[in-house]
Design a protein around this motif. Structure first.
Motif, PDB file in Angstrom:
ATOM      1  N   ASP A  71     -16.744 -61.628  27.031  1.00 26.74           N
ATOM      2  CA  ASP A  71     -16.457 -60.313  26.479  1.00 26.74           C
ATOM      3  C   ASP A  71     -16.693 -60.305  24.986  1.00 26.74           C
ATOM      4  O   ASP A  71     -16.561 -61.331  24.315  1.00 26.74           O
ATOM      5  CB  ASP A  71     -14.994 -59.914  26.747  1.00 26.74           C
ATOM      6  N   TYR A  90     -12.713 -54.810  25.136  1.00 22.83           N
ATOM      7  CA  TYR A  90     -11.486 -54.062  25.338  1.00 22.83           C
ATOM      8  C   TYR A  90     -11.291 -53.073  24.195  1.00 22.83           C
ATOM      9  O   TYR A  90     -11.715 -53.312  23.056  1.00 22.83           O
ATOM     10  CB  TYR A  90     -10.291 -55.010  25.425  1.00 22.83           C
ATOM     11  N   TYR A 104     -11.226 -50.714  28.922  1.00 24.10           N
ATOM     12  CA  TYR A 104     -12.356 -51.640  28.813  1.00 24.10           C
ATOM     13  C   TYR A 104     -13.625 -50.809  28.802  1.00 24.10           C
ATOM     14  O   TYR A 104     -13.746 -49.839  29.562  1.00 24.10           O
ATOM     15  CB  TYR A 104     -12.392 -52.618  29.992  1.00 24.10           C
TER      16      TYR A 104
END
Length: 300
Positions: free
Chosen positions: A298, A264, A257
């Motif tokens: 994310d 990721y 990460y």
């Protein structure tokens, strides 16, 4: 009377005082380091000028070292070797590097020299770090890169030496990418800075024939050096990371990460020549991670 050590207001105030003490310690250390770097620069200038004008030859450093150590036996940094470093330090930043002509005037006052050194950031890192840089860097631009990276990442001297040995400066950001076209502007610069080509994995010391799993095992064994090589921001998530898709099991070789890019990073290891099928498998894993692992906040 209540125990003052358990008082919430006291505990909060104590933490503030501790923070101020640590800040003062840092400021004091930086001030002392600044003076030391200035002293070494001016001493290096004096040594260079004396050797050039007085023609005392190579014996000067040994004699000067002996005389200074006799007068100041408790002061470190007066060895013949360090005196030579001082001279080289001055020459690197003032003689051999033409673009830095602002330091070449030997008539500059001490406060002016200090200002110029501060602009080069050399007074922001310890003397041992400086030695590593000016003895290995080819020019001012490269030296400043390593100084900035040292300050930004808090590198120890050993870490700095490793980055110099692996030629981070020549590899940083040299990989050809299309990030500027395919990623949002705030991410693209960060991505470019974290990509290096080629990578240097000398620490694996693998001499016999090996397969992908052997490389994977060694990379995990040396995860600290591996992360250093990848660049700042990488956090190791796992090896042979398990994904279950449509009741089938899949395993990603290495999953990371990136704390700066907020995404990721999937790594697949192959020890054969690249074939298009590898890209298809990798894209499958990327999609799977985005669907099954990635949080809403994310990036892809």
């Amino acid at each position: 009377m209540a125990n003052i050590k358990l008082n919430k207001d006291y505990i909060n105030w104590l933490n503030e005082v501790k923070s101020k003490v640590r800040t003062a310690q840092v400021k004091t250390a930086l001030a002392a380091n600044r003076e030391l770097i200035l002293f070494y620069y001016e001493l290096g200038r004096d040594i260079y000028e004396k050797q050039k004008k007085a023609k005392w030859g190579s014996k000067l450093l040994e004699q000067l070292s002996n005389d200074l150590k006799a007068e100041f036996p408790d002061i470190q940094g007066l060895s013949k070797t360090n005196l030579k470093y001082c001279s080289n330090f001055y020459q690197f930043y003032s003689i051999s590097q033409q673009p830095v002509d602002q330091l070449q005037n030997t008539e500059l006052q001490t406060d002016e020299v200090a200002k110029k050194l501060s602009q080069q950031l050399v007074d922001k890192i310890p003397w041992g770090h400086n030695i590593q840089i000016f003895t290995r860097a080819k020019n001012i631009e490269e030296a400043k890169f390593y100084i900035q990276q040292t300050i930004e990442n808090g590198w120890s001297r050993d870490v700095l030496a490793l980055q110099l040995k692996s030629s981070l400066y020549s590899r940083q950001g040299n990989a050809i990418t299309n990030f500027k076209q395919t990623l949002p502007a705030p991410q693209s610069d960060l991505a470019q800075q974290t990509i290096k080509d080629p990578y240097s994995f000398d620490f694996l010391t693998m001499t016999k024939s090996y397969n992908e799993r052997d490389v994977e095992q060694k990379l995990v064994e040396h995860i600290s050096k591996f992360l250093l090589e990848l660049g700042k921001g990488f956090a190791f998530i796992g090896r042979q990371y398990h994904l279950e898709i449509d009741e089938s099991d899949y395993y990603i070789d290495l999953l990371f990460y990136h704390t700066k890019l907020k995404c990721y990073v999937v790594i697949e290891l192959k020890n054969t020549k690249f074939i298009p099928e590898y890209a298809g498998k990798l894209n499958f894993y990327l999609s799977a991670v985005d669907s099954l692992v990635k949080a809403d906040d994310d990036k892809p």
